[in-house]
Design an enzyme around this catalytic site. Structure first.
Site, PDB file in Angstrom:
ATOM      1  N   ASN A  10       0.870  -6.100  -8.143  1.00  0.00           N
ATOM      2  CA  ASN A  10       2.352  -5.400  -8.031  1.00  0.00           C
ATOM      3  C   ASN A  10       2.753  -5.070  -6.939  1.00  0.00           C
ATOM      4  OD1 ASN A  10       4.591  -3.916  -8.711  1.00  0.00           O
ATOM      5  ND2 ASN A  10       3.786  -2.326  -9.820  1.00  0.00           N
ATOM      6  N   TRP A  11       3.654  -5.636  -6.228  1.00  0.00           N
ATOM      7  CA  TRP A  11       4.098  -5.402  -4.800  1.00  0.00           C
ATOM      8  C   TRP A  11       4.971  -4.373  -4.954  1.00  0.00           C
ATOM      9  CZ3 TRP A  11       4.982 -10.682  -1.707  1.00  0.00           C
ATOM     10  CH2 TRP A  11       3.873 -11.264  -1.216  1.00  0.00           C
ATOM     11  N   LYS A  12       5.577  -3.938  -5.963  1.00  0.00           N
ATOM     12  CA  LYS A  12       6.623  -2.714  -6.185  1.00  0.00           C
ATOM     13  C   LYS A  12       7.921  -3.204  -5.305  1.00  0.00           C
ATOM     14  CE  LYS A  12       2.768   0.422  -7.479  1.00  0.00           C
ATOM     15  NZ  LYS A  12       2.158   1.392  -7.431  1.00  0.00           N
ATOM     16  N   HIS A  93       5.847   0.505 -16.436  1.00  0.00           N
ATOM     17  CA  HIS A  93       5.084   1.171 -15.480  1.00  0.00           C
ATOM     18  C   HIS A  93       5.328   2.469 -15.108  1.00  0.00           C
ATOM     19  CE1 HIS A  93       3.594   1.870 -11.376  1.00  0.00           C
ATOM     20  NE2 HIS A  93       2.857   0.944 -11.372  1.00  0.00           N
ATOM     21  N   GLU A  95       5.869   4.418 -12.732  1.00  0.00           N
ATOM     22  CA  GLU A  95       7.012   4.659 -11.843  1.00  0.00           C
ATOM     23  C   GLU A  95       8.664   4.657 -12.469  1.00  0.00           C
ATOM     24  OE1 GLU A  95       5.579   2.201  -8.604  1.00  0.00           O
ATOM     25  OE2 GLU A  95       3.906   3.365  -8.372  1.00  0.00           O
ATOM     26  N   GLU A 163      -3.241   2.495 -16.311  1.00  0.00           N
ATOM     27  CA  GLU A 163      -2.973   3.250 -15.023  1.00  0.00           C
ATOM     28  C   GLU A 163      -2.937   4.682 -14.943  1.00  0.00           C
ATOM     29  OE1 GLU A 163      -1.388  -0.170 -12.509  1.00  0.00           O
ATOM     30  OE2 GLU A 163       0.295   0.947 -13.094  1.00  0.00           O
ATOM     31  N   GLY A 169      -1.736   5.115  -5.957  1.00  0.00           N
ATOM     32  CA  GLY A 169      -1.387   5.130  -4.606  1.00  0.00           C
ATOM     33  C   GLY A 169      -2.118   6.360  -3.983  1.00  0.00           C
ATOM     34  N   SER A 208      -5.351   2.674  -7.475  1.00  0.00           N
ATOM     35  CA  SER A 208      -6.449   2.749  -6.102  1.00  0.00           C
ATOM     36  C   SER A 208      -7.340   1.683  -6.429  1.00  0.00           C
ATOM     37  CB  SER A 208      -6.923   3.919  -6.024  1.00  0.00           C
ATOM     38  OG  SER A 208      -5.741   4.945  -5.537  1.00  0.00           O
ATOM     39  N   GLY A 229      -1.767  -2.185  -6.642  1.00  0.00           N
ATOM     40  CA  GLY A 229      -0.670  -2.178  -6.002  1.00  0.00           C
ATOM     41  C   GLY A 229      -0.750  -2.358  -4.501  1.00  0.00           C
ATOM     42  N   GLY A 230      -1.138  -1.426  -3.829  1.00  0.00           N
ATOM     43  CA  GLY A 230      -1.089  -1.676  -2.270  1.00  0.00           C
ATOM     44  C   GLY A 230      -1.944  -2.678  -1.899  1.00  0.00           C
TER      45      GLY A 230
END
Ligand code: 13P
Length: 248
Positions: A10-12, A93, A95, A163, A169, A208, A229-230
């Site tokens: 997930n590149w957000k 998600h 967010e 999640e 993150g 993470s 994610g990251g």
């Protein structure tokens, strides 16, 4: 039942045309590890160019609107995503639940719209740190599943991503025991909600996930892959996660 693992990135709100170069090595890793599925969910604007650059890699969206079309300024429908080349869509998600106040009912409607258009919905659930500290993590996630799982979901059309909000993150992850407890509870809930399809729905862990912890997390019972994610932004980080999942 061991399910075929899915490792999704997930590149957000990250990435650019230049970042699509990362997809070449990610596709190569996906092709090298044929025992699992790999997907990347870039921002809306990069779905079509990503699909054009790496037709062999599954491309997903990070959200989808529940309506088929109409007066919804700024939104994107499931059919539009399919036309752009997407085969999956993340819904719910944390967010978006936080930033856009999305409710379980809305998340369910989005998942249903995605499925109806032929997309696989990756439906996210997870507790906050305060909810876990209060001992409510299992109940919170069970409630989210009750409220948001589309009952027509199948092993082919629905994926759940657990999640924990406090692990996203932050570099922190739950213990292996806590992941195992939560994933077993999610599996039991899916069995209850979806009858014969419940055992076939993949349950991803997200929060993470890194090259260093991927193999350990992916080896936990009822963990059928990862939502990253990251560490999905570069092939240098994401490819070892794919390899770790394949080895688990
Ligand atoms: P991180 O891997 O950056 O913690 O993000 C997890 C996530 O939210 C994926 O959807």
């Amino acid at each position: 039942m061991a399910l075929r693992k899915l490792v999704a990135g997930n590149w957000k709100m990250n990435g650019s045309q230049a970042a699509l170069a990362e997809l070449d090595a990610i596709l190569a890793a996906a092709d090298a590890h044929t025992t699992l599925d790999v997907a990347i969910c870039p921002p809306f604007t990069l779905i079509a160019p990503a699909a054009a650059r790496v037709p062999g890699l599954a491309i997903g969206a990070q959200d989808v609107h529940m309506a088929q079309k109409g007066a919804h300024t700024g939104c994107v429908s499931a059919a539009m995503l399919v036309e752009a080349g997407a085969s999956l869509a993340i819904v719910g998600h944390s967010e978006r639940r936080a930033d856009n106040h999305e409710t379980d009912a809305e998340v369910q409607a989005k998942a249903s719209a995605a499925i109806a258009a032929g997309l696989t919905a990756i439906l996210c659930v997870g507790e906050t740190e305060a909810e876990r500290d209060a001992g409510h993590a299992l109940a919170v996630v069970a409630g989210q599943l009750d409220g948001s799982v589309p009952r027509e979901g199948t092993g082919d059309t629905l994926v759940i991503a657990y999640e924990p909000v406090w692990a996203i993150g932050t570099g922190r992850t739950p213990s292996v025991a806590d992941v195992a407890e939560m994933h077993a509870a999610i599996r039991a809930k899916l069995d209850q909600l979806l009858d014969d399809e419940g055992p076939k729905v993949r349950i991803l862990y997200g929060g993470s996930v890194k090259p260093e912890n991927a193999a350990e997390l992916m080896a936990v019972a009822e963990v059928d892959g990862a939502l990253v994610g990251g560490a999905s932004l570069t092939a240098a980080q994401f490819v070892p996660i794919i390899a770790g999942a394949a080895a688990a």
